[in-house]
Design a protein around this motif. Structure first.
Motif, PDB file in Angstrom:
ATOM      1  N   ALA A  89       0.824  -1.220   0.000  1.00  0.00           N
ATOM      2  CA  ALA A  89       0.000   0.000   0.000  1.00  0.00           C
ATOM      3  C   ALA A  89       0.851   1.261   0.000  1.00  0.00           C
ATOM      4  O   ALA A  89       0.437   2.300  -0.505  1.00  0.00           O
ATOM      5  N   GLU A  99     -12.562   3.803  -4.876  1.00  0.00           N
ATOM      6  CA  GLU A  99     -11.661   4.124  -3.780  1.00  0.00           C
ATOM      7  C   GLU A  99     -11.900   3.186  -2.602  1.00  0.00           C
ATOM      8  O   GLU A  99     -10.964   2.777  -1.905  1.00  0.00           O
ATOM      9  N   ASP A 117     -12.838   0.028  -2.745  1.00  0.00           N
ATOM     10  CA  ASP A 117     -12.210  -1.260  -3.054  1.00  0.00           C
ATOM     11  C   ASP A 117     -10.701  -1.188  -2.808  1.00  0.00           C
ATOM     12  O   ASP A 117     -10.105  -2.113  -2.236  1.00  0.00           O
ATOM     13  N   ARG A 118     -10.086  -0.073  -3.236  1.00  0.00           N
ATOM     14  CA  ARG A 118      -8.643   0.071  -3.014  1.00  0.00           C
ATOM     15  C   ARG A 118      -8.329   0.175  -1.525  1.00  0.00           C
ATOM     16  O   ARG A 118      -7.331  -0.380  -1.045  1.00  0.00           O
ATOM     17  N   GLN A 156      -8.332  -3.171   0.226  1.00  0.00           N
ATOM     18  CA  GLN A 156      -7.104  -3.912  -0.060  1.00  0.00           C
ATOM     19  C   GLN A 156      -5.928  -3.355   0.742  1.00  0.00           C
ATOM     20  O   GLN A 156      -5.141  -4.110   1.334  1.00  0.00           O
ATOM     21  N   ARG A 157      -5.791  -2.032   0.768  1.00  0.00           N
ATOM     22  CA  ARG A 157      -4.695  -1.422   1.531  1.00  0.00           C
ATOM     23  C   ARG A 157      -4.821  -1.726   3.015  1.00  0.00           C
ATOM     24  O   ARG A 157      -3.825  -1.980   3.695  1.00  0.00           O
TER      25      ARG A 157
END
Length: 687
Positions: free
Chosen positions: A36, A234, A236-237, A240-241
């Motif tokens: 990330a 954003e 979804d990202r 993950q981060r």
């Protein structure tokens, strides 16, 4: 956290602290190299990791880890609750930063920190209430509408508690707003500033509000609508981060993440705490306790008030009744109590060079830490024994007052060994107390220096302009006066010479007034005995035609034939009379009249006065204008009559002249002056 806030600290200083804690060091390395955050090649040294993360993110991580460690060892909190809390908080922090970047907010890291802390109130209430609050969280995770019942069940909300805690930690108040308002309604959040709006949006996105209305945020006064597609991308990202960062931080993320998950209570386990964690807990507690003090100190207006407040605060907060204060001199190389009152005389005579061997006070400032005589293994300098004797105590406790890179001074506290035993665990609080004292005192001193600088600059500008005016006005006045003397010698000795004498005296008076602007010319400010009737007759000769007769205004006089001595400064009397007559002249039209009368033998409060009255049948004056006699008005081009009365009022007050005024709109004005009665005029003195 202290080192991150220290402006003089370097990355090397920070790395040397981090490397002492293998767990913390491994987390910093993991976070900096997580997918990330990593940019480019692998980072292998702490220095490069800290540079890559930046001080803001390091501070955010330090805050996160501090809170995590404090709550990790709380036996009332279940490990599952902690993991659920941090995974959700990391997600909202990531989302808040993403929303801030989409909205082009200038400080995205603030949004991250506010999102990270938005639910901190949950841990507080879990710790305080325990199982009842845990059951409430389990039910509210299934039914978000139950959050509305939080205040009914527990008397407060986790949002309010979180906002309160952040306020007491001394963090930015806007961060507290983001925490306090993250469960506001959609209609309410529209009226908030940008940061609370972004945390609210992040919280809403974390709850999978796919059917939510369009989101918007106001940044720098401009409303910006955020596209739903960009926000959900954003999200979804961010998910993950969050998984990657949580893994790096050792936080277990549930399979159903981002869905909130609360487990049933687990048997409490005894907590183990390290000395560093105890120190951290003391630091957080001290920040909470001292924050209200800092707010109070910033409201004080002088260094004397701040010093008194510091002594009283030391007595109340730390039970230190005997406190002396030494301040750094202008060069910053010595400590002195010369300018500090209300302390033993010995401290007012001191000037201690900043050398560690000279005194504990100097050592505390040089080493930037609290020092006490009870920790000394070597014999104390005789000066410290003197200071302890002056305070009437066994030993000394010295608290440095350091504001950023500047040495402000040191607090020298007298205490016993028993008192020191009680204070040992509160040394971080005392250090923070010294920091707050230094910042507050430095702010007051800096404001005083700035105020003095501005005053000196304004005085210099005024003096420069006044000298120009005196020079420019003095030349023509001197020429006119010389011409009048030549003219006087050429004229026969008749009444014209008297008028020239009066005119010359008036020129001298005007020159004296102008000269006083820079004290270039000296004039007597003392009240002397003079003949009021003679002064008025001279003025009638000089000004009756100019002010009244040529304008068709009739002037009447009722003046005694004999001398009538009064005690007043000559120039002040002339300015008063001229301003009153000039005001009347400007207010009246042709056909109106002015009456000047003098009465003797007036007694007021047992003292003798002479009354001078100026009456007219003009338009009268409103009350606001009359008040200028008693409360001088600011100078303006549109209030010349009020300005003249202000001059009269100021001079009258200075000379002990009493004033009464009676005025009626459309019926005229009457102003009466009671001038202190004097003896016979001084021999040889001109009237």
């Amino acid at each position: 956290m202290r080192t991150v806030d220290d402006e003089q600290a370097t990355v090397g200083d920070l790395a040397s602290i981090v490397e002492q804690d293998p767990g913390l060091a491994s987390r910093i390395l993991s976070v900096a190299n997580s997918p990330a955050l990593r940019r480019g090649r692998e980072l292998k040294s702490l220095d490069t990791c800290l540079v890559a993360l930046g001080t803001r993110l390091v501070h955010s991580l330090a805050t996160c880890l501090s809170i995590q460690r404090l709550f990790d060892r709380n036996p009332n909190l279940d490990a599952t609750d902690i993991a659920d809390f941090w995974s959700h908080s990391l997600l909202v922090g990531e989302l808040a930063r993403g929303v801030a970047e989409l909205a082009e907010y200038p400080h995205p890291d603030e949004a991250y920190l506010s999102g990270l802390l938005h639910d901190i109130g949950e841990l507080i209430l879990l710790s305080a209430i325990g199982e009842p609050y845990r059951r409430f969280l389990i039910n509210s995770a299934e039914n978000p509408q139950l959050l509305a019942e939080e205040v009914q069940l527990f008397g407060t909300t986790h949002a309010d508690v979180g906002g309160w805690l952040i306020d007491h930690w001394g963090l930015n108040s806007v961060l507290a707003d983001g925490t306090a308002f993250h469960h506001a309604s959609a209609a309410q959040i529209l009226t908030a500033t940008a940061l609370p709006q972004m945390v609210w949006i992040a919280q809403a996105l974390s709850a999978n509000m796919d059917d939510s209305p369009e989101f918007g945020v106001v940044v720098n006064g401009s409303s910006l609508k955020l596209e739903r597609s960009a926000l959900f991308a954003e999200r979804d990202r961010a998910i993950q981060r969050t998984r990657q960062i949580a893994e790096a931080l050792g936080i277990t993320v549930a399979d159903e993440f981002p869905k909130r998950h609360h487990a049933a209570a687990a048997p409490p386990q005894p907590a183990q705490s390290s000395a560093a964690e105890e120190d951290m807990a003391a630091l957080v507690g001290g920040m909470a306790m001292l924050q209200p003090l800092q707010q109070d100190l910033f409201q004080l207006g002088s260094d004397t008030e701040v010093l008194l407040a510091l002594r009283e605060s030391a007595r109340i907060l730390f039970e230190l009744p005997k406190v002396a204060i030494l301040l750094a001199n202008d060069k910053g190389d010595a400590l002195s109590g010369e300018k500090v009152g209300a302390q033993p005389e010995l401290f007012r005579q001191l000037s201690i060079p900043l050398a560690a061997s000279r005194s504990l006070a100097a050592a505390a400032v040089i080493e930037r830490q609290v020092r006490t005589s009870f920790e000394q293994t070597e014999a104390l300098p005789l000066l410290d024994l003197q200071l302890a004797r002056a305070l009437g105590t066994e030993g000394l406790l010295c608290i440095p007052m350091l504001a950023r890179s500047r040495v402000i001074g040191v607090m020298v506290c007298g205490l016993s060994e028993k008192q020191y035993g009680r204070l040992q665990r509160r040394i971080p609080w005392l250090a923070n107390f010294g920091k707050i004292a230094a910042i507050s005192l430095d702010a007051v001193l800096e404001a005083g220096r700035h105020r003095q600088q501005v005053e000196e600059e304004l005085t210099h500008q005024f003096t420069r302009h006044a000298r120009q005016i005196v020079h420019e006005a003095g030349n023509p006045l001197g020429i006119i006066k010389s011409y009048l003397k030549i003219l006087e010698r050429k004229l026969p000795e008749d009444g014209v010479r008297q008028e020239l004498t009066v005119l010359t005296e008036e020129i001298d008076r005007v020159a004296n007034i102008v000269g006083h602007m820079t004290h270039a010319l000296k004039g007597s400010a003392e009240s002397t005995s003079l003949d009021l009737v003679a002064v008025l007759n001279d003025f009638l000769v000089l000004y009756a035609d100019t002010l009244f007769n040529t304008k068709g205004i009739r002037i009447e006089t009722v003046l005694p034939q004999a001398e009538l001595p009064v005690r007043i400064n000559r120039d002040s009397l002339k300015q008063i009379v001229l301003n009153l007559w000039k005001n009347a002249s400007e207010a009246l039209v042709a056909g109106k009249y002015v009456k000047v009368s003098v009465s003797d033998n007036i007694i007021h409060d047992g003292a003798g006065y002479v009354q001078l009255r100026v009456d007219d049948n003009g338009p009268g004056m409103p009350e606001e204008t009359i008040q200028s006699l008693y409360r001088p008005k600011p100078i303006s081009d549109t209030a010349q009559r009020g300005l003249g009365l202000s001059v009269v009022g100021s001079l009258a007050k200075k000379e002990g002249v009493l004033i009464t005024c009676r005025s009626q709109i459309g019926a005229g004005t009457s102003i009466a002056l009671l001038i202190p009665k004097g003896g016979a005029p001084v021999a040889g003195q001109p009237a």
